[in-house]
Every structure is written in structure tokens, then in C-alpha cells.
Design a protein around this motif. Structure first.
Motif, PDB file in Angstrom:
ATOM      1  N   ARG A 155       0.833  -1.215   0.000  1.00  0.00           N
ATOM      2  CA  ARG A 155       0.000   0.000   0.000  1.00  0.00           C
ATOM      3  C   ARG A 155       0.864   1.260   0.000  1.00  0.00           C
ATOM      4  N   THR A 160      -3.315  -1.174  -4.459  1.00  0.00           N
ATOM      5  CA  THR A 160      -4.618  -1.277  -3.796  1.00  0.00           C
ATOM      6  C   THR A 160      -5.044  -2.741  -3.797  1.00  0.00           C
ATOM      7  N   LYS A 163      -7.809  -5.426   2.318  1.00  0.00           N
ATOM      8  CA  LYS A 163      -7.040  -5.381   3.563  1.00  0.00           C
ATOM      9  C   LYS A 163      -7.358  -6.659   4.330  1.00  0.00           C
ATOM     10  N   TYR A 175      -3.304  -7.532  -5.481  1.00  0.00           N
ATOM     11  CA  TYR A 175      -3.040  -6.110  -5.277  1.00  0.00           C
ATOM     12  C   TYR A 175      -2.678  -5.508  -6.636  1.00  0.00           C
TER      13      TYR A 175
END
Length: 178
Positions: A155, A160, A163, A175
Motif C-alpha cells: 500500500r 490497492t 485489507k 493487489y
């Protein structure tokens, strides 16, 4: 650019409910050598350009099941050691307490843990600084606590993705970065 993070398959290493610090350490050593329980991993049809993997057997076995090319084995991807937070042969605690308290001891920078928070982050960033960023789809197969910490560093680098609070065995987490 896409990075896929995958925790190794579940390890077949049962443990006693109650144990001393010595028994927890002995169990940890058995865990390092134990076989995994293979399962189907949803890879979403992605063609991975490269696969990096921890040098520990459970991660290598998992990587070989999900990736057919050459594996780039790297000891920087090893799991963070979870040592007993206290040493006593008279105190028997539930396995979960040993495990959770060891991770809390790491977080709170206890000397009981072989690696510091800063050491773990440094190791992750050393790895990220040397991988081949020219690849579009990068797969990394490693360990739960490392994956948990790894996502934070991604991150910071502009990626992105979900989580993840509880890292599951044999589940791909993606990601993305534009």
C-alpha cells in the motif's frame, strides 16, 4: 501491474491443547518440517509472469502446485519466527495463547522475539527493492504473518487491494497498481 500474494497450504502438524514454552518451541520446529495438505487454489485464470517463493518446504510445495514455471526462491520471504514470549517449564498455557502472545510480543518489541518489527519491514522492503518490476503479473507464495505485514508495504508503494486481517491458507489475494 498485479501482485498476487498466496499463503502456503495448511500444514499437517497437530498440537496439544495445553503446553509449556519448551513444548511450543518443539511444536514450532516440527511445523517447519511437516507436510502440507494440498487443496485447489482459485487462480482466476491469471497468467503469472514470475513466481517468487519462500525457501521453506511448505511454500515451495504450494508454489509448485499453482505455478508451472521456474520458481525464484528467496529466504527474505521466510515467516517471522514466533518464539515463546516467556520461558517456564511449570506454566502450561493453551496453544492459542502461546501463538497470539508471541505475535503481540513481536508487535510490542519484546526481546523474547528473534526478529523486530523493524527487521521484518526491512526484510520485506529489501525483497520489494530487488524483484523484477518489469513483469506485469507477479506471484509471491509465502507465509501468513509475512503476508499480513507485506500488504502494508505494498500500500505504501501505491498498490490497492483487500485489507486482509485473517490470512487463509491456499487463498490468493490480489493487489493492483495503475
Amino acid at each position: 501491474m498485479r501482485i498476487g500474494l498466496l499463503r502456503h497450504f495448511k500444514v499437517n502438524c497437530p498440537h496439544k491443547k495445553m503446553m509449556t514454552s519448551k513444548e511450543f518451541r518443539e511444536w514450532s520446529e516440527r511445523y517447519e518440517k511437516s507436510k502440507v495438505i494440498k487443496n485447489k487454489v482459485e487462480m482466476y485464470g491469471i497468467k503469472w509472469d514470475i513466481c517468487y517463493v519462500s525457501d521453506l518446504p511448505r511454500a515451495i510445495t504450494t508454489a509448485k502446485e499453482v505455478y508451472s514455471g521456474n520458481l525464484h526462491i528467496d529466504k527474505l520471504l521466510r515467516e517471522v519466527d514466533n518464539a515463546p514470549f516467556i520461558h517456564s517449564e511449570r506454566i502450561r498455557l493453551p496453544f492459542e495463547i502461546w501463538h497470539i502472545c508471541g505475535r503481540l510480543a513481536w508487535f510490542f518489541k519484546s526481546r523474547s522475539q528473534p526478529e523486530t518489527v523493524e527487521g521484518t519491514r526491512r526484510r520485506i522492503n529489501q525483497f520489494l527493492d530487488r524483484i523484477d518490476w518489469s513483469k506485469e503479473n507477479i506471484l509471491i507464495v509465502f507465509h501468513g504473518f509475512m503476508l499480513f505485514n507485506f500488504q502494508r508495504e505494498l500500500r505504501k508503494r501505491g498498490f490497492t487491494g483487500e485489507k486482509v486481517r485473517v490470512v487463509k491458507n491456499g487463498v490468493l489475494y490480489q493487489y493492483l497498481k495503475e
